[in-house]
Design a protein around this motif. Structure first.
Motif, PDB file in Angstrom:
ATOM      1  N   SER A  34       0.835  -1.208   0.000  1.00 20.55           N
ATOM      2  CA  SER A  34       0.000   0.000   0.000  1.00 20.55           C
ATOM      3  C   SER A  34       0.869   1.256   0.000  1.00 20.55           C
ATOM      4  N   ASN A  35       2.108   1.130   0.481  1.00 24.42           N
ATOM      5  CA  ASN A  35       3.044   2.251   0.459  1.00 24.42           C
ATOM      6  C   ASN A  35       3.827   2.341  -0.841  1.00 24.42           C
ATOM      7  N   ILE A  36       4.146   1.189  -1.423  1.00 24.68           N
ATOM      8  CA  ILE A  36       5.027   1.204  -2.594  1.00 24.68           C
ATOM      9  C   ILE A  36       4.262   1.232  -3.921  1.00 24.68           C
ATOM     10  N   ASP A  37       3.064   0.646  -3.949  1.00 24.68           N
ATOM     11  CA  ASP A  37       2.319   0.564  -5.208  1.00 24.68           C
ATOM     12  C   ASP A  37       1.975   1.933  -5.809  1.00 24.68           C
ATOM     13  N   PRO A  38       1.522   2.910  -4.994  1.00 18.02           N
ATOM     14  CA  PRO A  38       1.223   4.218  -5.601  1.00 18.02           C
ATOM     15  C   PRO A  38       2.435   4.860  -6.272  1.00 18.02           C
ATOM     16  N   ILE A  39       3.625   4.619  -5.718  1.00 19.48           N
ATOM     17  CA  ILE A  39       4.845   5.164  -6.322  1.00 19.48           C
ATOM     18  C   ILE A  39       5.089   4.512  -7.676  1.00 19.48           C
ATOM     19  N   ILE A  40       4.965   3.197  -7.712  1.00 25.32           N
ATOM     20  CA  ILE A  40       5.198   2.461  -8.955  1.00 25.32           C
ATOM     21  C   ILE A  40       4.170   2.837 -10.014  1.00 25.32           C
ATOM     22  N   HIS A  41       2.900   2.925  -9.610  1.00 23.71           N
ATOM     23  CA  HIS A  41       1.837   3.229 -10.578  1.00 23.71           C
ATOM     24  C   HIS A  41       1.905   4.663 -11.094  1.00 23.71           C
ATOM     25  N   SER A  42       2.555   5.536 -10.316  1.00 21.49           N
ATOM     26  CA  SER A  42       2.705   6.927 -10.771  1.00 21.49           C
ATOM     27  C   SER A  42       3.756   7.059 -11.862  1.00 21.49           C
ATOM     28  N   LYS A  43       4.571   6.019 -12.039  1.00 25.09           N
ATOM     29  CA  LYS A  43       5.631   6.038 -13.055  1.00 25.09           C
ATOM     30  C   LYS A  43       5.587   4.736 -13.854  1.00 25.09           C
ATOM     31  N   LYS A  44       4.456   4.495 -14.505  1.00 23.48           N
ATOM     32  CA  LYS A  44       4.291   3.237 -15.232  1.00 23.48           C
ATOM     33  C   LYS A  44       5.274   3.094 -16.380  1.00 23.48           C
ATOM     34  N   GLU A  45       5.761   4.214 -16.881  1.00 23.31           N
ATOM     35  CA  GLU A  45       6.739   4.157 -17.963  1.00 23.31           C
ATOM     36  C   GLU A  45       8.131   3.756 -17.452  1.00 23.31           C
ATOM     37  N   LEU A  46       8.322   3.828 -16.138  1.00 24.73           N
ATOM     38  CA  LEU A  46       9.624   3.541 -15.539  1.00 24.73           C
ATOM     39  C   LEU A  46       9.696   2.129 -14.958  1.00 24.73           C
ATOM     40  N   PHE A  47       8.641   1.729 -14.249  1.00 26.17           N
ATOM     41  CA  PHE A  47       8.648   0.465 -13.519  1.00 26.17           C
ATOM     42  C   PHE A  47       7.809  -0.594 -14.222  1.00 26.17           C
ATOM     43  N   GLU A  48       8.289  -1.805 -14.112  1.00 30.25           N
ATOM     44  CA  GLU A  48       7.504  -2.956 -14.541  1.00 30.25           C
ATOM     45  C   GLU A  48       7.345  -3.865 -13.328  1.00 30.25           C
ATOM     46  N   ILE A  49       6.124  -4.137 -12.923  1.00 31.12           N
ATOM     47  CA  ILE A  49       5.887  -4.985 -11.764  1.00 31.12           C
ATOM     48  C   ILE A  49       5.082  -6.203 -12.195  1.00 31.12           C
ATOM     49  N   SER A  50       5.522  -7.367 -11.734  1.00 32.62           N
ATOM     50  CA  SER A  50       4.857  -8.614 -12.104  1.00 32.62           C
ATOM     51  C   SER A  50       4.838  -9.531 -10.897  1.00 32.62           C
ATOM     52  N   GLU A  51       4.002 -10.552 -10.968  1.00 34.66           N
ATOM     53  CA  GLU A  51       3.952 -11.539  -9.897  1.00 34.66           C
ATOM     54  C   GLU A  51       4.906 -12.678 -10.239  1.00 34.66           C
ATOM     55  N   ALA A  52       5.963 -12.795  -9.426  1.00 39.38           N
ATOM     56  CA  ALA A  52       6.954 -13.851  -9.668  1.00 39.38           C
ATOM     57  C   ALA A  52       6.449 -15.206  -9.209  1.00 39.38           C
ATOM     58  N   GLY A  53       5.431 -15.209  -8.368  1.00 37.94           N
ATOM     59  CA  GLY A  53       4.861 -16.448  -7.852  1.00 37.94           C
ATOM     60  C   GLY A  53       4.104 -16.168  -6.576  1.00 37.94           C
ATOM     61  N   LYS A  54       3.696 -17.236  -5.907  1.00 39.17           N
ATOM     62  CA  LYS A  54       2.945 -17.101  -4.667  1.00 39.17           C
ATOM     63  C   LYS A  54       3.621 -17.890  -3.558  1.00 39.17           C
ATOM     64  N   SER A  55       3.444 -17.398  -2.341  1.00 36.81           N
ATOM     65  CA  SER A  55       3.990 -18.061  -1.168  1.00 36.81           C
ATOM     66  C   SER A  55       3.183 -19.319  -0.842  1.00 36.81           C
ATOM     67  N   PHE A  56       3.610 -20.041   0.163  1.00 36.08           N
ATOM     68  CA  PHE A  56       2.921 -21.261   0.585  1.00 36.08           C
ATOM     69  C   PHE A  56       1.463 -20.969   0.946  1.00 36.08           C
ATOM     70  N   GLU A  57       1.208 -19.796   1.532  1.00 40.43           N
ATOM     71  CA  GLU A  57      -0.150 -19.407   1.911  1.00 40.43           C
ATOM     72  C   GLU A  57      -0.815 -18.528   0.851  1.00 40.43           C
ATOM     73  N   ASP A  58      -0.291 -18.600  -0.356  1.00 40.31           N
ATOM     74  CA  ASP A  58      -0.915 -17.981  -1.522  1.00 40.31           C
ATOM     75  C   ASP A  58      -0.818 -16.453  -1.535  1.00 40.31           C
ATOM     76  N   ARG A  59       0.184 -15.913  -0.847  1.00 41.27           N
ATOM     77  CA  ARG A  59       0.416 -14.466  -0.933  1.00 41.27           C
ATOM     78  C   ARG A  59       1.294 -14.186  -2.150  1.00 41.27           C
ATOM     79  N   PRO A  60       1.023 -13.102  -2.871  1.00 44.55           N
ATOM     80  CA  PRO A  60       1.837 -12.789  -4.054  1.00 44.55           C
ATOM     81  C   PRO A  60       3.249 -12.355  -3.667  1.00 44.55           C
ATOM     82  N   ILE A  61       4.210 -12.784  -4.451  1.00 46.58           N
ATOM     83  CA  ILE A  61       5.600 -12.332  -4.334  1.00 46.58           C
ATOM     84  C   ILE A  61       5.922 -11.607  -5.630  1.00 46.58           C
ATOM     85  N   ARG A  62       6.243 -10.346  -5.512  1.00 45.11           N
ATOM     86  CA  ARG A  62       6.322  -9.481  -6.691  1.00 45.11           C
ATOM     87  C   ARG A  62       7.763  -9.208  -7.103  1.00 45.11           C
ATOM     88  N   LEU A  63       7.936  -9.068  -8.389  1.00 42.99           N
ATOM     89  CA  LEU A  63       9.211  -8.681  -8.977  1.00 42.99           C
ATOM     90  C   LEU A  63       9.057  -7.283  -9.556  1.00 42.99           C
TER      91      LEU A  63
END
Length: 380
Positions: A34-63
């Motif tokens: 919630s703290n980092i996503d607004p920064i990334i989304h404000s510069k979509k031309e700069l950052f690429e964010i993807s889901e690298a996979g999920k944890s054992f309890e199905d939480r997203p792990i992002r790259l």
């Protein structure tokens, strides 16, 4: 010197680009994003964010990917769920890059390197603020067996991108510099590639980078930088990824007195890592004197969270024994609340993050039980 000017610029401007939302080292994965996503989304031309996979309890792990250079740099943090200092520093770095994306020196750096961030690699552990994964496995001993989904994700990212450099980011237990009473603020390691601790081109490059970091950090924390134990551990990711051809530096966040949430060490992480990116992009790190790294003192363990000096232990037979008391809020990096009494006696060669002079205060022997919970503030 170029690197001194760069690190000084980053250090003095830090308050303008750190992410202010973190008030504690304990936070949930959802809060982090919630703290980092607004920064990334404000510069979509700069950052690429993807889901690298999920944890054992199905939480997203992002790259998080930024830059388009040929030199690839992979950073991963919080593979131990209670080691969050560098995770916050990655948020700061992302914010710096967003704010400074049009600066010529940043554009030039990002044209030469591609940064790959895996923050909060163990979100299940982070949600509990515990070291191990939800499977109760230390994923930093899972580089060979790969039984945890989190370890598989890190290995898959390393295999896919074949990074040239890697930063393995941790918090370490409360430590001192070997032979000294100085608390370690940062510890560095260029992990071994075999049990003989031999050098090859890959490890030599990691040593140069570690020497560069040590040298620029010494102007801010002189005498507070250690070398982490360099024993070969093939199950550990630093050693494994070094073996696979990625020049890897382990960066361990230590402690500084009076800074419970490790904000200053977080600042050291953020500024030191950014300076490293510029040094890699310009090849400046190649001029670092490897002996600066190789002569760093190793970590030692002559520190406690609290040392209470000069108490008198009241015995049932009426006698009193003068002693110091050692209190630990952390065992390894695990928080103990309330803290534990860890030692009693002559502790003159130990140092505390906090030290209290009891001035002869009497404490009954029955409340002083080694390795038991001890609410010391009730007694001094």
């Amino acid at each position: 010197m170029w690197q001194n000017k760069m690190i000084d610029k980053l250090f003095t401007s830090y308050d303008s680009w750190y992410v202010a939302g973190f008030h504690s080292r304990k936070f949930f994965p959802e809060f982090y994003y919630s703290n980092i996503d607004p920064i990334i989304h404000s510069k979509k031309e700069l950052f690429e964010i993807s889901e690298a996979g999920k944890s054992f309890e199905d939480r997203p792990i992002r790259l998080i990917k930024v830059g388009n250079g040929d030199i690839k740099i992979l950073l991963w943090s919080q593979m131990h769920g209670d080691e969050s200092t560098a995770t916050m520093a990655i948020a700061d770095i992302v914010n710096f890059l967003a704010q400074s994306s049009n600066a010529p020196e940043v554009k030039k750096m990002l044209s030469r390197v591609t940064l790959l961030f895996l923050p909060m690699l163990n979100p299940d552990g982070a949600a509990r603020f515990q070291r191990r994964t939800a499977q109760n496995i230390d994923m930093n001993r899972d580089a060979l067996a790969l039984v945890t989904p989190e370890a598989k994700i890190l290995k898959n990212v390393q295999n896919e991108y074949q990074p040239d450099f890697g930063f393995n980011l941790h918090d370490q237990e409360l430590s001192t510099l070997s032979g000294m009473r100085e608390i370690t603020a940062l510890a560095l390691l260029a992990p071994a590639v075999d049990k003989e601790k031999s050098d090859n081109v890959v490890r030599r490059r990691a040593k140069q980078l570690a020497a560069f970091i040590a040298e620029i950090m010494m102007q801010y924390i002189p005498g507070k930088i250690a070398r982490y134990d360099d024993g070969f551990e093939p199950r550990a990711f630093g050693d494994s990824i070094q073996q696979c051809g990625t020049s890897t530096v382990l960066l361990e966040s230590g402690h500084t007195p009076g800074d419970e949430n490790k904000n200053f060490v977080r600042k050291l992480n953020a500024t030191g890592l950014l300076a490293s990116f510029f040094a890699i992009a310009s090849s400046e790190y190649e001029y670092a004197d490897v002996s600066v790294y190789e002569t760093l003192p190793f970590n030692s363990y002559n520190a406690y969270d609290v040392i209470i000096r000069n108490v008198l232990i009241q015995h049932k037979n009426g006698t009193k024994t003068p002693a110091d008391l050692a209190i630990s809020y952390e065992v390894d990096t695990h928080t103990e609340e309330p803290p534990k009494l860890w030692d009693i006696g002559d502790l003159h060669n130990f140092v505390g993050l906090k030290e209290v002079d009891a001035k002869g205060k009497t404490i009954p022997e029955e409340v002083l039980v080694i390795e038991n919970l001890f609410e010391w503030e009730k007694w001094v």
